[in-house]
Design an enzyme around this catalytic site. Structure first.
Site, PDB file in Angstrom:
ATOM      1  N   LYS A  14       0.853  -1.183   0.000  1.00  0.00           N
ATOM      2  CA  LYS A  14       0.000   0.000   0.000  1.00  0.00           C
ATOM      3  C   LYS A  14       0.890   1.233   0.000  1.00  0.00           C
ATOM      4  CE  LYS A  14      -3.747   2.204   2.506  1.00  0.00           C
ATOM      5  NZ  LYS A  14      -4.713   2.083   3.592  1.00  0.00           N
ATOM      6  N   LYS A  52      -2.059  -1.529  -4.025  1.00  0.00           N
ATOM      7  CA  LYS A  52      -2.944  -0.369  -3.976  1.00  0.00           C
ATOM      8  C   LYS A  52      -2.119   0.910  -3.976  1.00  0.00           C
ATOM      9  CE  LYS A  52      -6.006   1.783  -0.711  1.00  0.00           C
ATOM     10  NZ  LYS A  52      -6.452   1.784   0.642  1.00  0.00           N
TER      11      LYS A  52
HETATM   12  C1  PBG Z   1      -7.905   3.229   5.072  1.00  0.00           C
HETATM   13  C2  PBG Z   1      -8.087   3.079   3.633  1.00  0.00           C
HETATM   14  C3  PBG Z   1      -7.808   4.010   2.636  1.00  0.00           C
HETATM   15  C4  PBG Z   1      -8.294   3.467   1.463  1.00  0.00           C
HETATM   16  C5  PBG Z   1      -8.820   2.217   1.753  1.00  0.00           C
HETATM   17  N1  PBG Z   1      -8.659   1.987   3.112  1.00  0.00           N
HETATM   18  C6  PBG Z   1      -7.254   5.366   2.702  1.00  0.00           C
HETATM   19  C7  PBG Z   1      -5.936   5.663   3.211  1.00  0.00           C
HETATM   20  O1  PBG Z   1      -5.091   4.822   3.488  1.00  0.00           O
HETATM   21  O2  PBG Z   1      -5.728   6.839   3.366  1.00  0.00           O
HETATM   22  C8  PBG Z   1      -8.280   4.161   0.136  1.00  0.00           C
HETATM   23  C9  PBG Z   1      -9.282   3.686  -0.820  1.00  0.00           C
HETATM   24  C10 PBG Z   1      -9.509   4.578  -1.964  1.00  0.00           C
HETATM   25  O3  PBG Z   1      -8.860   5.611  -2.153  1.00  0.00           O
HETATM   26  O4  PBG Z   1     -10.408   4.225  -2.738  1.00  0.00           O
HETATM   27  N2  PBG Z   1      -6.945   2.577   5.655  1.00  0.00           N
END
Ligand code: PBG
Length: 331
Positions: free
Chosen positions: A201, A254
């Site tokens: 991530k 992601k």
């Molecule tokens: C939270 C989370 C996030 C997303 C999914 N779970 C945001 C972040 O880490 O700031 C992002 C999903 C998206 O942008 O569609 N942990």
């Protein structure tokens, strides 16, 4: 004797031929649909930066679920938007928390629908970070307390599984989160609940619209100490490797579009299912261009999702899931 380049074109001369030799196909079963659920009643509120995506109160999500199920969508990724936030994210792990209640309601309405629970604290903490924070006396800095966060996240995952979640999807990026959650689930009797780990991530600006949607923007600092640097690819392998060793059942990358090389590398290196998260910013870019008439939304979305599969994703989390399912049926 034909000219060599003709051979490439011979197989493209009709739709049937192209169908015959197509290497990648997108199927509705590949798609997971994210859903935002919120407290209150009678709510279906559009997220302004994500046209077509809504906050639903629990009494108001039946039609949306029905539509998704009728289109053949098999899985919902659940995000809770709670009314109560505190320093340690208590409402993430309560039995009557918004995600736990939504899970029970979805399983009541659609027992076969897979409920995938996002396991993170950021929507539930008043500071908006994904874990618990503390003041480090040595450095004078406010930092994430990794191990205290893990305890809270394990409790969250177990309460989600108790509520009926079929898959736990931890997105918090604390060190050791997969093994901690695996041990917690096993100890509570949920050996059969798989972990879809947000293994890779990135600290990405493509999450902007989500943070508006989930009211989860960090109130100070950023997430760069726990999310990955977009410049790094080898590090992605290390992150994924440790998740595999810790017992992850699926590996996620992601965001998706700017990280297709990472999807491909993970596909080649590991034999677990690879998940691509086509995140909020990726959705909003397409929506904005389509609203201006600058692109053909249907064609672009199907090309984008097919591209993610070609890059090596087995599963795609996308806010376009319903649209794509409809378009794949030729509707
Ligand atoms: C939270 C989370 C996030 C997303 C999914 N779970 C945001 C972040 O880490 O700031 C992002 C999903 C998206 O942008 O569609 N942990």
């Amino acid at each position: 004797m034909s000219f060599p380049n003709i051979r490439h074109r011979r197989l493209r001369t009709s739709a049937a031929l192209r169908n015959l030799v197509r290497e990648t196909t997108l199927h509705v079963h590949d798609l997971i649909y994210p859903l935002f659920v919120t407290e209150g009643t009678g709510i279906k509120e559009e997220i302004s930066s994500m046209p077509g995506v809504y906050h639903f109160s629990l009494d108001n999500m039946a039609a949306e679920l029905e539509e998704a199920a009728a289109l053949g969508i098999q899985g919902i990724l659940l995000f809770g938007v709670p009314s109560h936030k505190d320093a340690v994210g208590t409402s993430a792990l309560e039995e009557d928390g918004i995600v736990q209640r939504a899970t029970r309601e979805i399983k009541r309405l659609h027992p076969d629908m897979l409920v995938i629970a996002d396991t993170c604290l950021c929507q539930f903490t008043d500071h908006g970070h994904c874990g618990i924070i503390h003041h480090n006396e040595h450095t004078g800095c406010t930092e994430i307390d990794n191990d205290a966060s893990l305890e809270q996240l394990v409790k969250t995952a177990v309460s989600q599984a108790k509520a009926g979640a079929d898959i736990i999807a931890p997105s918090n990026m604390m060190d050791g989160f997969v093994s901690a959650i695996r041990a917690g689930l096993d100890a509570a009797g949920f050996e059969n609940v798989p972990i879809m780990s947000y293994s890779v991530k990135y600290a990405s600006s493509f999450y902007g619209p989500f943070r508006e949607a989930a009211h989860s923007a960090p109130q100070f600092g950023d997430r760069k100490t726990y999310q990955m640097d977009p410049a790094n690819a080898r590090e992605a392998l290390r992150e994924a490797q440790s998740d595999v060793e810790e017992g992850a059942d699926m590996l996620m990358v992601k965001p998706a579009l700017a990280y297709m090389d990472v999807i491909r590398t993970l596909r080649d290196q590991f034999d677990l299912p690879i998940v691509a998260y086509n995140v909020s910013g990726e959705y909003s870019l397409v929506k904005a261009a389509a609203a201006n008439g600058w692109i053909d939304e249907k064609a672009v979305v199907l090309e984008m999702l097919t591209g993610l599969k070609r890059a090596g994703a087995d599963i795609i989390l996308t806010y376009f899931a319903k649209d794509a399912a409809r378009w794949l049926q030729g509707k």
